[in-house]
Design a protein around this motif. Structure first.
Motif, mmCIF file in Angstrom:
data_model
loop_
_atom_site.group_PDB
_atom_site.id
_atom_site.type_symbol
_atom_site.label_atom_id
_atom_site.label_comp_id
_atom_site.label_asym_id
_atom_site.label_seq_id
_atom_site.Cartn_x
_atom_site.Cartn_y
_atom_site.Cartn_z
ATOM 1 N N MET A 274 0.846 -1.172 0.000
ATOM 2 C CA MET A 274 0.000 0.000 0.000
ATOM 3 C C MET A 274 0.894 1.237 0.000
ATOM 4 S SD MET A 274 -2.704 1.278 2.890
ATOM 5 C CE MET A 274 -4.112 0.394 2.311
ATOM 6 N N ALA A 275 0.555 2.230 -0.781
ATOM 7 C CA ALA A 275 1.332 3.460 -0.834
ATOM 8 C C ALA A 275 1.176 4.221 0.464
ATOM 9 C CB ALA A 275 0.863 4.333 -1.999
ATOM 10 N N GLN A 276 2.297 4.713 0.974
ATOM 11 C CA GLN A 276 2.253 5.499 2.196
ATOM 12 C C GLN A 276 2.482 6.957 1.811
ATOM 13 O OE1 GLN A 276 5.260 4.521 5.024
ATOM 14 N NE2 GLN A 276 4.283 5.647 6.653
ATOM 15 N N LEU A 277 1.496 7.786 2.095
ATOM 16 C CA LEU A 277 1.606 9.185 1.758
ATOM 17 C C LEU A 277 2.455 9.906 2.780
ATOM 18 C CD1 LEU A 277 -2.061 9.962 0.703
ATOM 19 C CD2 LEU A 277 -0.129 9.392 -0.733
ATOM 20 N N TYR A 278 3.177 10.909 2.339
ATOM 21 C CA TYR A 278 3.997 11.716 3.224
ATOM 22 C C TYR A 278 3.086 12.541 4.113
ATOM 23 C CZ TYR A 278 6.975 15.453 4.852
ATOM 24 O OH TYR A 278 7.628 16.350 5.642
ATOM 25 N N ASP A 279 3.187 12.334 5.422
ATOM 26 C CA ASP A 279 2.325 13.058 6.353
ATOM 27 C C ASP A 279 3.105 13.949 7.310
ATOM 28 O OD1 ASP A 279 3.494 11.298 8.102
ATOM 29 O OD2 ASP A 279 1.621 10.307 8.698
ATOM 30 N N GLY A 280 4.393 14.100 7.085
ATOM 31 C CA GLY A 280 5.190 14.968 7.937
ATOM 32 C C GLY A 280 5.734 14.267 9.165
ATOM 33 N N GLY B 167 -6.023 -8.366 -2.782
ATOM 34 C CA GLY B 167 -5.102 -9.144 -1.956
ATOM 35 C C GLY B 167 -4.720 -10.463 -2.600
ATOM 36 N N MET B 168 -5.687 -11.110 -3.237
ATOM 37 C CA MET B 168 -5.399 -12.375 -3.919
ATOM 38 C C MET B 168 -4.562 -12.146 -5.165
ATOM 39 S SD MET B 168 -8.807 -14.646 -3.730
ATOM 40 C CE MET B 168 -9.474 -15.233 -2.185
ATOM 41 N N LEU B 169 -4.847 -11.085 -5.873
ATOM 42 C CA LEU B 169 -4.053 -10.768 -7.055
ATOM 43 C C LEU B 169 -2.608 -10.466 -6.657
ATOM 44 C CD1 LEU B 169 -4.103 -10.482 -10.091
ATOM 45 C CD2 LEU B 169 -4.847 -8.131 -9.803
ATOM 46 N N ASP B 170 -2.428 -9.768 -5.542
ATOM 47 C CA ASP B 170 -1.075 -9.498 -5.047
ATOM 48 C C ASP B 170 -0.348 -10.800 -4.705
ATOM 49 O OD1 ASP B 170 -1.558 -6.777 -5.288
ATOM 50 O OD2 ASP B 170 -2.013 -6.490 -3.162
ATOM 51 N N ILE B 171 -1.071 -11.746 -4.106
ATOM 52 C CA ILE B 171 -0.481 -13.040 -3.774
ATOM 53 C C ILE B 171 -0.064 -13.766 -5.057
ATOM 54 C CG2 ILE B 171 -1.020 -15.357 -2.897
ATOM 55 C CD1 ILE B 171 -2.648 -13.949 -0.662
ATOM 56 N N LEU B 172 -0.941 -13.779 -6.050
ATOM 57 C CA LEU B 172 -0.604 -14.444 -7.317
ATOM 58 C C LEU B 172 0.624 -13.820 -7.968
ATOM 59 C CD1 LEU B 172 -4.031 -15.091 -9.081
ATOM 60 C CD2 LEU B 172 -2.401 -16.783 -8.218
ATOM 61 N N ASP C 15 3.986 -8.369 3.817
ATOM 62 C CA ASP C 15 3.761 -7.686 5.095
ATOM 63 C C ASP C 15 2.333 -7.921 5.588
ATOM 64 O OD1 ASP C 15 4.511 -6.212 7.322
ATOM 65 O OD2 ASP C 15 3.914 -4.301 6.422
ATOM 66 N N ARG C 16 1.949 -9.206 5.608
ATOM 67 C CA ARG C 16 0.605 -9.599 6.030
ATOM 68 C C ARG C 16 0.693 -10.687 7.091
ATOM 69 N NH1 ARG C 16 -2.335 -10.253 0.255
ATOM 70 N NH2 ARG C 16 -1.962 -8.139 -0.484
ATOM 71 N N PHE D 166 0.269 -14.251 8.624
ATOM 72 C CA PHE D 166 0.346 -15.593 8.058
ATOM 73 C C PHE D 166 -1.047 -16.185 7.873
ATOM 74 C CE2 PHE D 166 0.518 -20.176 8.440
ATOM 75 C CZ PHE D 166 1.560 -20.535 7.602
ATOM 76 N N SER D 167 -1.907 -16.035 8.885
ATOM 77 C CA SER D 167 -3.247 -16.629 8.820
ATOM 78 C C SER D 167 -4.087 -16.029 7.697
ATOM 79 C CB SER D 167 -3.969 -16.467 10.161
ATOM 80 O OG SER D 167 -4.087 -15.093 10.496
ATOM 81 N N ASN D 168 -3.940 -14.736 7.443
ATOM 82 C CA ASN D 168 -4.698 -14.093 6.363
ATOM 83 C C ASN D 168 -4.229 -14.590 4.995
ATOM 84 O OD1 ASN D 168 -6.015 -12.648 8.327
ATOM 85 N ND2 ASN D 168 -4.863 -10.771 7.993
ATOM 86 N N VAL D 169 -2.922 -14.711 4.830
ATOM 87 C CA VAL D 169 -2.377 -15.220 3.564
ATOM 88 C C VAL D 169 -2.808 -16.667 3.374
ATOM 89 C CG1 VAL D 169 -0.240 -15.813 2.343
ATOM 90 C CG2 VAL D 169 -0.444 -13.604 3.500
ATOM 91 N N SER D 170 -2.745 -17.455 4.433
ATOM 92 C CA SER D 170 -3.129 -18.860 4.357
ATOM 93 C C SER D 170 -4.592 -19.016 3.936
ATOM 94 C CB SER D 170 -2.894 -19.529 5.709
ATOM 95 O OG SER D 170 -3.172 -20.897 5.643
ATOM 96 N N THR D 171 -5.461 -18.170 4.478
ATOM 97 C CA THR D 171 -6.886 -18.215 4.124
ATOM 98 C C THR D 171 -7.089 -17.885 2.649
ATOM 99 O OG1 THR D 171 -7.552 -17.656 6.370
ATOM 100 C CG2 THR D 171 -9.149 -17.209 4.619
ATOM 101 N N GLN D 172 -6.434 -16.840 2.166
ATOM 102 C CA GLN D 172 -6.579 -16.471 0.763
ATOM 103 C C GLN D 172 -5.969 -17.533 -0.154
ATOM 104 O OE1 GLN D 172 -5.051 -12.352 0.950
ATOM 105 N NE2 GLN D 172 -7.118 -11.741 0.302
#
Length: 163
Positions: free
Chosen positions: A1-7, A53-58, A77-78, A80-86
């Motif tokens: 995910m892009a992190q915007l500059y917030d100072g 999220g699934m497309l990123d995994i692929l 940077d996720r 383990f359980s979330n990746v395993s489910t997807q």
């Protein structure tokens, strides 16, 4: 995910103040473009829904064949359980195969199937089509500048993902 500059970044990581506004504008444009082309790709390809999220995994599995679930979770940077489910869903769809090591049955590597590669190519073609259609409304010089920026954006992406 892009992190915007917030100072709030450390001083040595903070963009030059003169450029901070341009970096915010660039980051916001990249996020907007990404959101648009991903939504449009589901409409153009007729394949979906395939959550981002699934497309990123692929994409990560295709870039790193044989990666383990733990390494994949770390790379993305996720949790383990979330990746395993997807992954269970991707395996059920026939897009990923789990390969157990013959000498250590606990070791499981992941590979993208031919169908996953076909779908990835379909999506990437759709993404390129969306950008080409939008670029057709730019001036010829702007369109050329955009095409030339691809290498720079690839290197920027590599810098962001190597952290």
């Amino acid at each position: 995910m892009a992190q915007l500059y917030d100072g709030s970044m450390d001083t040595e990581k903070r963009p030059e103040n003169a450029h901070a506004t341009e970096y915010v504008q660039l980051a916001a444009a990249i996020v907007d473009i990404s959101d648009h082309i991903r939504r449009a790709s589901h409409q153009r390809t007729g394949y979906g829904p395939l959550p981002n999220g699934m497309l990123d995994i692929l994409r990560a599995i295709e870039a790193h064949p044989g990666i383990t679930v733990a390494d994949l979770a770390t790379r993305l940077d996720r949790q383990f359980s979330n990746v395993s489910t997807q992954l269970k869903d991707l395996v059920a769809r026939g897009l990923v195969t789990r390969n157990r090591d013959a000498s250590d049955r606990r070791y499981v590597s992941l590979t993208a199937t031919a169908e996953a590669q076909r779908i990835k190519a379909l999506f990437e073609g759709s993404w390129a089509g969306e950008i080409a259609a939008a670029a057709a409304h730019l001036t010829p010089a702007e369109s050329e500048h955009l095409r030339r920026s691809a290498g720079i954006l690839d290197r920027l992406s590599a810098q962001l993902t190597s952290r």
